[in-house]
Enzyme design. Sequence first.
Site, PDB file in Angstrom:
ATOM      1  N   THR A 119       0.818  -1.213   0.000  1.00 23.56           N
ATOM      2  CA  THR A 119       0.000   0.000   0.000  1.00 23.56           C
ATOM      3  C   THR A 119       0.849   1.259   0.000  1.00 23.56           C
ATOM      4  O   THR A 119       0.715   2.126  -0.871  1.00 23.56           O
ATOM      5  CB  THR A 119      -0.951   0.016   1.211  1.00 23.56           C
ATOM      6  N   ASP A 177      -7.587   4.382  -0.632  1.00 24.62           N
ATOM      7  CA  ASP A 177      -6.342   4.852   0.004  1.00 24.62           C
ATOM      8  C   ASP A 177      -5.660   5.942  -0.825  1.00 24.62           C
ATOM      9  O   ASP A 177      -4.479   5.841  -1.160  1.00 24.62           O
ATOM     10  CB  ASP A 177      -5.374   3.685   0.238  1.00 24.62           C
ATOM     11  N   ASP A 204     -11.390   4.398   2.709  1.00 22.96           N
ATOM     12  CA  ASP A 204     -10.279   4.839   3.574  1.00 22.96           C
ATOM     13  C   ASP A 204      -9.373   5.822   2.845  1.00 22.96           C
ATOM     14  O   ASP A 204      -8.138   5.744   2.970  1.00 22.96           O
ATOM     15  CB  ASP A 204      -9.457   3.633   4.036  1.00 22.96           C
ATOM     16  N   ARG A 266     -13.442   5.158   9.981  1.00 24.75           N
ATOM     17  CA  ARG A 266     -13.321   3.990  10.834  1.00 24.75           C
ATOM     18  C   ARG A 266     -11.887   3.956  11.393  1.00 24.75           C
ATOM     19  O   ARG A 266     -10.982   4.572  10.819  1.00 24.75           O
ATOM     20  CB  ARG A 266     -13.670   2.703  10.076  1.00 24.75           C
ATOM     21  N   TRP A 268      -8.240   2.686  12.105  1.00 20.96           N
ATOM     22  CA  TRP A 268      -7.229   1.771  11.562  1.00 20.96           C
ATOM     23  C   TRP A 268      -6.197   1.466  12.640  1.00 20.96           C
ATOM     24  O   TRP A 268      -5.608   2.377  13.230  1.00 20.96           O
ATOM     25  CB  TRP A 268      -6.561   2.405  10.344  1.00 20.96           C
TER      26      TRP A 268
END
Length: 352
Positions: A119, A177, A204, A266, A268
Site C-alpha cells: 500500500t 487509500d 479509507d 473507521r 485503523w
Amino acid sequence: MSTSGAILRVRSVAVVTVGALAAAVSLTSAASASATITVAADGSGTYTTVQAAIDSVAANNGVPVTITIKPGTYRGVVTVPANKPHLTLAGAGGSPGQVVIVEGHASGQTKPGGGTYGTSGSASVFVNANDTTISNLTMSNDFNEAANTLDAEQAVAVNTSGDRVQFDNVRILGNQDTLLVNAPSVSSVRRLYVRNSYVEGDVDFIFGRGTMVFQNGTVHSLTRGSSSNNGYITAAATDINNKFGFLFWGTTLTSNAPARTVYLGRPWHPSGDVNARGQVLYRGVAMGAHVRTDPWTDMSGFSWRTARFAEYGSTGPGAVVNANRPQMSASTATQYTPTAYLAGNDGWNPIR
C-alpha cells in the site's frame, strides 16, 4: 592531491588561488540561478520530468528551491527524498488540472525485479522531506480497479511522511487509500496542512497516523454503486500519545453516491496496534446527504467507540445529531483549532 602536486612554485600557487576564486564565484552564481528550476514536457524548460528537476537539487540543500512545472501530464513516480528539504513544486497553469503528476501502481501489483508494491509503496508522489510545499497541480493514481482482479487494490496518490508539509490549491485523485498522511514511526509527529484543495476516493481514502489539517476545500466520496455502503472517508491510526490526528475545518463533503451511504471514518490499527487510537474531528463542515446517520464504524475487530471521533458545528443535510455521532463540547473545541494541530514543539504556523 598527490605529494608531487602539492610542491608548487609561489607563482603557481597564486594562479591556482585566482582560478579557485573565479570558480567559487561561478559556483555561487550557478547556485543562485538554480533556486528556480523549470520543468516542461515539451523541452522548453530546464528539465522534461519533475523527478529530474528534484534530482538536480543538492542533497541537504539549505536554500529554498522552487520547481515550476509547465502545463502537461507527467507520468511516473515522483519522490522528494528526505535529504532535500525546502522544495516547492508549483504548477504554472491557470488551474491545478493543467499540471498532472500521475502513475498507476497498486498494492498487489508486481514490481520490476519482484515483490509487490504494497500500500505505502504504491504512491504516485512521495513527500519524504520536511518543509515541502506543493501548489496548483494534480497528483493522481489512475490504477483501474475495474480492469484488474488483484487481491490488494489499494492505490495511493500521495504518501507524505515529511514534517511541515503544505499542499495549496491541489487536486489529489484516486479510489482506495488516496492520501496517506504518514509518519516514519509511532512516536514521530508529522504535520500536513492542506488548504483550498480537493481530494477524492472511496475506501479509507484519507488515512494514516500523521497529523493533518484540511481547510476550506472539498472532500469528494466516489460511489461504489452500492445502495448501503459506498465507503469510508478516513481511516486514522493516530497514536494514543498524539493528541491531534485529522482536522477538517470549513470543508465541504460532496459525493455522487446515494443518500446515507458514506461513512465519515473507521479506526485503523496497523498490525493490530492497540495504541492506534484514531483522532478525527469534522469542525464547521458542510456535509452532503451522502453521509450516513451512523457515520462511524468498526474496523478489523476494533470498535470505533474506542477511537477519538467527533463533530462540532457541522451543517448541511448530512449533519444529523444522534447517539451515534459524538459532538465535541464548545469548551473542548477551543483546544482543537488548526493552529493547535500544527504547532507541534516548534510553533509552526503556516495558516493564512
